[in-house]
Design a protein around this motif. Structure first.
Motif, PDB file in Angstrom:
ATOM      1  N   GLN A   1       0.829  -1.208   0.000  1.00 22.29           N
ATOM      2  CA  GLN A   1       0.000   0.000   0.000  1.00 22.29           C
ATOM      3  C   GLN A   1       0.864   1.258   0.000  1.00 22.29           C
ATOM      4  O   GLN A   1       0.563   2.226  -0.697  1.00 22.29           O
ATOM      5  N   ILE A   2       1.939   1.230   0.795  1.00 30.22           N
ATOM      6  CA  ILE A   2       2.853   2.377   0.839  1.00 30.22           C
ATOM      7  C   ILE A   2       3.457   2.612  -0.533  1.00 30.22           C
ATOM      8  O   ILE A   2       3.499   3.743  -1.028  1.00 30.22           O
ATOM      9  N   ALA A   3       3.903   1.540  -1.173  1.00 32.41           N
ATOM     10  CA  ALA A   3       4.506   1.647  -2.502  1.00 32.41           C
ATOM     11  C   ALA A   3       3.520   2.259  -3.496  1.00 32.41           C
ATOM     12  O   ALA A   3       3.875   3.157  -4.266  1.00 32.41           O
ATOM     13  N   GLU A   4       2.286   1.793  -3.457  1.00 28.30           N
ATOM     14  CA  GLU A   4       1.272   2.321  -4.379  1.00 28.30           C
ATOM     15  C   GLU A   4       0.974   3.795  -4.081  1.00 28.30           C
ATOM     16  O   GLU A   4       0.900   4.613  -4.998  1.00 28.30           O
ATOM     17  N   ASP A   5       0.802   4.122  -2.799  1.00 31.34           N
ATOM     18  CA  ASP A   5       0.482   5.504  -2.410  1.00 31.34           C
ATOM     19  C   ASP A   5       1.598   6.484  -2.783  1.00 31.34           C
ATOM     20  O   ASP A   5       1.331   7.625  -3.146  1.00 31.34           O
ATOM     21  N   MET A   6       2.843   6.026  -2.663  1.00 24.47           N
ATOM     22  CA  MET A   6       3.973   6.917  -2.879  1.00 24.47           C
ATOM     23  C   MET A   6       4.594   6.769  -4.268  1.00 24.47           C
ATOM     24  O   MET A   6       5.596   7.404  -4.576  1.00 24.47           O
ATOM     25  N   ASN A   7       3.992   5.896  -5.089  1.00 28.25           N
ATOM     26  CA  ASN A   7       4.488   5.658  -6.444  1.00 28.25           C
ATOM     27  C   ASN A   7       5.948   5.187  -6.423  1.00 28.25           C
ATOM     28  O   ASN A   7       6.797   5.706  -7.160  1.00 28.25           O
ATOM     29  N   LEU A   8       6.224   4.214  -5.558  1.00 33.46           N
ATOM     30  CA  LEU A   8       7.555   3.624  -5.426  1.00 33.46           C
ATOM     31  C   LEU A   8       7.452   2.122  -5.640  1.00 33.46           C
ATOM     32  O   LEU A   8       6.365   1.552  -5.528  1.00 33.46           O
ATOM     33  N   SER A   9       8.567   1.492  -5.904  1.00 33.93           N
ATOM     34  CA  SER A   9       8.557   0.031  -5.962  1.00 33.93           C
ATOM     35  C   SER A   9       8.559  -0.511  -4.533  1.00 33.93           C
ATOM     36  O   SER A   9       8.985   0.157  -3.593  1.00 33.93           O
ATOM     37  N   SER A  10       8.052  -1.741  -4.387  1.00 32.29           N
ATOM     38  CA  SER A  10       8.056  -2.321  -3.043  1.00 32.29           C
ATOM     39  C   SER A  10       9.477  -2.558  -2.544  1.00 32.29           C
ATOM     40  O   SER A  10       9.722  -2.502  -1.342  1.00 32.29           O
TER      41      SER A  10
END
Length: 66
Positions: free
Chosen positions: A32-41
């Motif tokens: 979820q963090i990756a998706e919210d921040m537009n980062l890879s996991s």
């Protein structure tokens, strides 16, 4: 360790790590963090590892808000 030690450690956290820490506190998963921040996991995982090292903790287990 006292409150002054904690303030010193928090001062070493960069802006990206701080944002991730807020997400963790709010009960978000790495995905979820990756998706919210537009980062890879993988990037999120690396930031979390850096946070853990800087805060000198072995794990981060926070129950999600209810």
């Amino acid at each position: 360790m006292d409150i002054d030690d904690i303030y010193k450690m928090v001062g070493y956290i960069n802006q990206q790590e701080g944002k991730i820490l807020v997400h963790i506190i709010n009960g978000k998963t790495n995905k979820q963090i990756a998706e919210d921040m537009n980062l890879s996991s993988c990037t999120v995982k690396r930031h979390i590892e850096n946070l853990m090292n800087k805060l000198k903790v072995k794990n981060i287990n926070i129950d999600p808000p209810q």
